[in-house]
Design a protein around this motif. Structure first.
Motif, PDB file in Angstrom:
ATOM      1  N   ARG A 167      60.721  -9.478  35.678  1.00  0.00           N
ATOM      2  CA  ARG A 167      59.179  -9.456  36.135  1.00  0.00           C
ATOM      3  C   ARG A 167      58.795  -7.996  36.333  1.00  0.00           C
ATOM      4  NH1 ARG A 167      60.911 -14.041  39.386  1.00  0.00           N
ATOM      5  NH2 ARG A 167      61.151 -12.289  41.155  1.00  0.00           N
ATOM      6  N   ALA A 168      59.489  -7.184  36.926  1.00  0.00           N
ATOM      7  CA  ALA A 168      59.030  -5.852  37.415  1.00  0.00           C
ATOM      8  C   ALA A 168      58.619  -4.901  36.009  1.00  0.00           C
ATOM      9  CB  ALA A 168      60.321  -5.107  38.287  1.00  0.00           C
ATOM     10  N   LEU A 169      59.479  -5.123  35.075  1.00  0.00           N
ATOM     11  CA  LEU A 169      59.138  -4.370  33.820  1.00  0.00           C
ATOM     12  C   LEU A 169      57.874  -4.387  33.071  1.00  0.00           C
ATOM     13  CD1 LEU A 169      60.454  -2.485  31.576  1.00  0.00           C
ATOM     14  CD2 LEU A 169      61.157  -4.283  30.348  1.00  0.00           C
ATOM     15  N   PHE A 170      57.431  -5.557  33.295  1.00  0.00           N
ATOM     16  CA  PHE A 170      55.823  -5.720  33.015  1.00  0.00           C
ATOM     17  C   PHE A 170      54.977  -5.770  33.984  1.00  0.00           C
ATOM     18  CE2 PHE A 170      58.696  -7.467  29.278  1.00  0.00           C
ATOM     19  CZ  PHE A 170      58.401  -6.484  28.383  1.00  0.00           C
ATOM     20  N   ALA A 184      53.322   9.533  24.870  1.00  0.00           N
ATOM     21  CA  ALA A 184      53.669  10.516  24.866  1.00  0.00           C
ATOM     22  C   ALA A 184      52.679  11.654  25.681  1.00  0.00           C
ATOM     23  CB  ALA A 184      53.591  11.327  23.559  1.00  0.00           C
ATOM     24  N   GLN A 185      51.632  11.154  25.676  1.00  0.00           N
ATOM     25  CA  GLN A 185      50.364  11.942  26.677  1.00  0.00           C
ATOM     26  C   GLN A 185      50.251  11.952  28.057  1.00  0.00           C
ATOM     27  OE1 GLN A 185      48.600  14.345  25.386  1.00  0.00           O
ATOM     28  NE2 GLN A 185      48.595  14.165  23.236  1.00  0.00           N
ATOM     29  N   ARG A 186      51.411  10.970  28.532  1.00  0.00           N
ATOM     30  CA  ARG A 186      51.457  10.752  30.040  1.00  0.00           C
ATOM     31  C   ARG A 186      52.281  11.995  30.378  1.00  0.00           C
ATOM     32  NH1 ARG A 186      49.953   4.937  30.756  1.00  0.00           N
ATOM     33  NH2 ARG A 186      48.628   4.614  28.899  1.00  0.00           N
ATOM     34  N   ARG A 187      51.633  12.663  31.627  1.00  0.00           N
ATOM     35  CA  ARG A 187      52.274  13.788  32.191  1.00  0.00           C
ATOM     36  C   ARG A 187      53.146  13.362  33.377  1.00  0.00           C
ATOM     37  NH1 ARG A 187      48.236  17.880  34.226  1.00  0.00           N
ATOM     38  NH2 ARG A 187      47.435  18.075  31.933  1.00  0.00           N
ATOM     39  N   PRO A 188      54.039  14.191  33.982  1.00  0.00           N
ATOM     40  CA  PRO A 188      54.570  14.013  35.060  1.00  0.00           C
ATOM     41  C   PRO A 188      53.465  13.479  36.244  1.00  0.00           C
ATOM     42  CG  PRO A 188      55.667  15.753  34.219  1.00  0.00           C
ATOM     43  CD  PRO A 188      54.428  15.560  33.297  1.00  0.00           C
ATOM     44  N   GLY A 189      53.825  12.500  36.986  1.00  0.00           N
ATOM     45  CA  GLY A 189      52.891  11.895  37.967  1.00  0.00           C
ATOM     46  C   GLY A 189      52.050  10.780  37.672  1.00  0.00           C
ATOM     47  N   ASP A 190      51.662  10.835  36.414  1.00  0.00           N
ATOM     48  CA  ASP A 190      50.858   9.787  35.641  1.00  0.00           C
ATOM     49  C   ASP A 190      51.538   8.307  35.673  1.00  0.00           C
ATOM     50  OD1 ASP A 190      48.765  11.170  35.147  1.00  0.00           O
ATOM     51  OD2 ASP A 190      49.137  11.397  32.794  1.00  0.00           O
ATOM     52  N   SER A 191      50.769   7.045  35.588  1.00  0.00           N
ATOM     53  CA  SER A 191      51.472   6.029  35.831  1.00  0.00           C
ATOM     54  C   SER A 191      51.495   5.457  34.369  1.00  0.00           C
ATOM     55  CB  SER A 191      50.483   5.236  36.859  1.00  0.00           C
ATOM     56  OG  SER A 191      48.967   4.991  35.992  1.00  0.00           O
ATOM     57  N   VAL A 192      52.002   4.292  34.469  1.00  0.00           N
ATOM     58  CA  VAL A 192      52.641   3.697  33.116  1.00  0.00           C
ATOM     59  C   VAL A 192      52.861   2.057  33.461  1.00  0.00           C
ATOM     60  CG1 VAL A 192      54.251   3.393  31.063  1.00  0.00           C
ATOM     61  CG2 VAL A 192      54.053   5.741  32.154  1.00  0.00           C
ATOM     62  N   ARG A 193      52.097   1.397  32.608  1.00  0.00           N
ATOM     63  CA  ARG A 193      52.327   0.082  32.634  1.00  0.00           C
ATOM     64  C   ARG A 193      52.710  -0.481  31.383  1.00  0.00           C
ATOM     65  NH1 ARG A 193      50.646  -2.967  37.313  1.00  0.00           N
ATOM     66  NH2 ARG A 193      50.311  -4.701  35.995  1.00  0.00           N
ATOM     67  N   PHE A 194      53.570  -1.446  31.425  1.00  0.00           N
ATOM     68  CA  PHE A 194      54.113  -2.050  30.000  1.00  0.00           C
ATOM     69  C   PHE A 194      53.590  -3.557  29.801  1.00  0.00           C
ATOM     70  CE2 PHE A 194      57.771   0.847  31.202  1.00  0.00           C
ATOM     71  CZ  PHE A 194      57.592   1.806  30.053  1.00  0.00           C
ATOM     72  N   THR A 195      53.244  -3.792  28.575  1.00  0.00           N
ATOM     73  CA  THR A 195      52.960  -5.293  28.366  1.00  0.00           C
ATOM     74  C   THR A 195      53.906  -5.812  27.129  1.00  0.00           C
ATOM     75  OG1 THR A 195      50.920  -6.578  27.711  1.00  0.00           O
ATOM     76  CG2 THR A 195      51.180  -4.548  26.523  1.00  0.00           C
ATOM     77  N   PRO A 196      54.399  -6.993  27.434  1.00  0.00           N
ATOM     78  CA  PRO A 196      55.195  -7.416  26.173  1.00  0.00           C
ATOM     79  C   PRO A 196      54.456  -7.815  24.789  1.00  0.00           C
ATOM     80  CG  PRO A 196      54.772  -9.369  27.791  1.00  0.00           C
ATOM     81  CD  PRO A 196      54.130  -7.952  28.370  1.00  0.00           C
TER      82      PRO A 196
END
Lengths: 223, 330
Positions: free
Chosen positions: B210-213, B289-301
């Motif tokens: 669950r957490a991955l997405f 690639a354009q996300r820099r340290p500190g930026d957030s990332v969310r994944f979608t399946p």
């Protein structure tokens, strides 16, 4: 050969599995499949790399579009499956024997005494065992020219260091798990360092650039 | 023709289409982190898409152009040149590129391409493998003479005007048209990154699947061209796995025992032994690639079929765009 399992490694690569273990026969099959794929010269394939028990194939999906609704991966996988099934089992590829001179212990191999203690052997016995074995290159990877060797004697197999070193000197001969190998250049590393060689394992200006190749037999000589 | 590096910036390197066919030797492809921006920069100056260009990271270099050049700057916004268009630069001009406020990578292509040293068939810098190195002050980059663009009549062809005003540089002539980057470049951190489930996704425990997405990850400060380390939700397997090393590629989402996943990027090693819990789809890798340290990332399946459909659409669109721009540059 039996039908292999083909894994989609994302949308631009596929992994052909021959087995799940570090095993000479399984590795020979992986090398044979890689050879067959190179010979088949399929379109849009940008890289073919054998590993212990699998072959990684990178491809351009644009080269695998068809008239039907099949995805590029499905088309490629069908083709790879047929190729592998029809591939004649071949004798293990023998790419020749190379002898690598190694200075064991001391500054060259700071973990030799630890390895001896863990194995319950005298340090000389560790050297004799490591040198007395003929290894076979299973695969190259991790860093350019890093060869993973099959055949480490049972008694020398041991878990990797709890804390990896941030800098392992180039030429370090090392033991990690059931494997032994040589670090081509200074990198971080978690294997036990038992010696060092002056041989240059990888030189991009040389042809071939890597000293070792899958299927090659390797012996270490204590100097 | 050459470009002289007066100051290197945070990490500036030459990147082309990368090394192909050498994974069996342990040699990865390398190449640009944001492949699309690098391709577009080349297209905008009439180069082949895979010509060598400069990859600029976070803080830009200061460069001196020793001859009349046509250049294009794409990717994350930074001061120095008008972006997403061809720009004629007069010989002797110094350009100081600024610092990116958002995003991590920008690309500077030069008509003709950069003719730096080739290692194993590619000019791409591979910092981890030690093939070429990031630029240093004092480096001189030779430029291939462009066959597509004659510099003499650029002004007429671009309808270009010299930059004027306090911040303007009278030796820099941007084209009066530009590419709308909206379809090609996206820094919106709210937009999720598409992930195909990997071979070991099913081995994650229920909470981790669950957490991955569902959770928001942060890009770690220990990220590099080799990989982005993602922190926040620790992901755990049902039980520890011992895997035999096998091939991995850029985009592979690995789970080391720490529980913080790593997305392998341009300088991905050729093999790995960590569980493969997913793969970032190829069309979303430049955005990640354009996300820099500190930026957030969310994944979608995303399904493999859908990912490949999007890939084919992108390639078709890029091809059409390249044709349009080529006509305009004639």
């Amino acid at each position: 050969m039996s039908a292999p399992r083909i894994e989609a490694l994302g949308d631009c690569a596929a992994l052909i599995h021959c087995g799940d273990a570090i095993d000479a026969d399984v590795n020979a099959q992986a090398l044979a499949i890689a050879r067959a794929l190179i010979d088949a010269n399929l379109p849009g394939i940008t890289d073919i790399a054998p590993a212990y028990a699998s072959v990684c194939v990178r491809y351009d999906p644009c080269a695998w579009i068809g008239a039907d609704a099949q995805s590029p991966f499905a088309r490629l996988a069908a083709r790879l499956g047929a190729l592998v099934e029809n591939a004649q089992p071949v004798a293990p590829i023998d790419a020749g024997l190379i002898e690598i001179p190694v200075s064991y212990g001391g500054e060259s191999g700071p973990d030799l005494d630890d390895v001896a203690t863990q194995a319950g052997l005298m340090r000389e016995a560790v050297i004799d065992l490591h040198c007395g074995t003929e290894y076979r290159v299973a695969m190259l990877g991790f860093t350019p020219g890093f060869a993973y060797l099959l055949g480490l004697p049972e008694v020398l197999r041991m878990p990797r260091r709890a804390t990896p070193r941030t800098r392992v000197p180039a030429g370090s001969v090392a033991i990690g798990g059931a494997q032994t190998g040589v670090y081509p250049r200074e990198t971080p590393g978690g294997w036990h360092l038992i010696g060092r060689t002056e041989f240059n394992l990888f030189d991009p200006g040389r042809d071939p650039p890597a000293l070792l190749a899958p299927g090659m037999r390797v012996r270490f000589m204590a100097i | 023709m050459s470009i002289r590096v007066l100051a290197a910036g945070w990490q500036t390197s030459v990147q082309d289409g990368g090394r192909r066919g050498l994974a069996a030797l342990g040699v990865g492809a390398s190449g640009a982190m944001d492949v699309v921006s690098r391709r577009l920069a080349n297209i905008l100056v009439g180069n082949g898409e895979n010509a060598a260009a400069l990859e600029i990271t976070l803080r830009g270099p200061r460069l001196r152009f020793d001859a009349d050049c046509v250049v294009a700057l794409t990717g994350a916004a930074l001061d120095g040149l008008p972006m997403w268009r061809p720009v004629a630069v007069r010989a002797g001009t110094d350009i100081a590129f600024g610092t990116m406020q958002r995003g991590a990578y920008a690309y500077l292509a030069v008509a003709g391409g950069i003719e730096s040293e080739t290692v194993l068939g590619s000019r791409s810098t591979d910092i981890v493998a030690g093939f070429n190195a990031a630029l240093a002050a004092g480096d001189v980059l030779p430029i291939l003479e462009s066959s597509h663009i004659q510099h003499r009549d650029l002004w007429r062809r671009f309808h270009a005007r010299p930059l004027t005003g306090d911040s303007g540089n009278r030796d820099v002539f941007p084209a009066n048209w530009s590419l709308n980057p909206r379809s090609w470049f996206d820094l919106d951190l709210h937009n999720p990154i598409g992930v195909i489930e990997g071979a070991h996704f099913a081995q994650l425990n229920d909470a981790a699947r669950r957490a991955l997405f569902d959770s928001t990850f942060r890009v770690g400060g220990d990220s590099s061209r080799m990989g982005l380390r993602l922190h926040s939700a620790h992901l755990d397997l049902r039980e520890a796995m011992e895997l035999v090393s096998s091939g991995v590629v850029p985009g592979t989402l690995q789970l080391p025992p720490s529980g913080d996943p790593i997305v392998l990027m341009a300088e991905a090693p050729t093999c790995g032994g960590y569980p493969r819990i997913g793969h970032v789809i190829a069309v979303d890798l430049p955005r990640l690639a354009q996300r820099r340290p500190g930026d957030s990332v969310r994944f979608t399946p995303i399904s493999l079929d859908e990912a490949q459909t999007r890939y084919l659409e992108r390639e078709r669109a890029l091809l059409a765009l390249a044709r349009t721009i080529k006509d305009r540059l004639q």
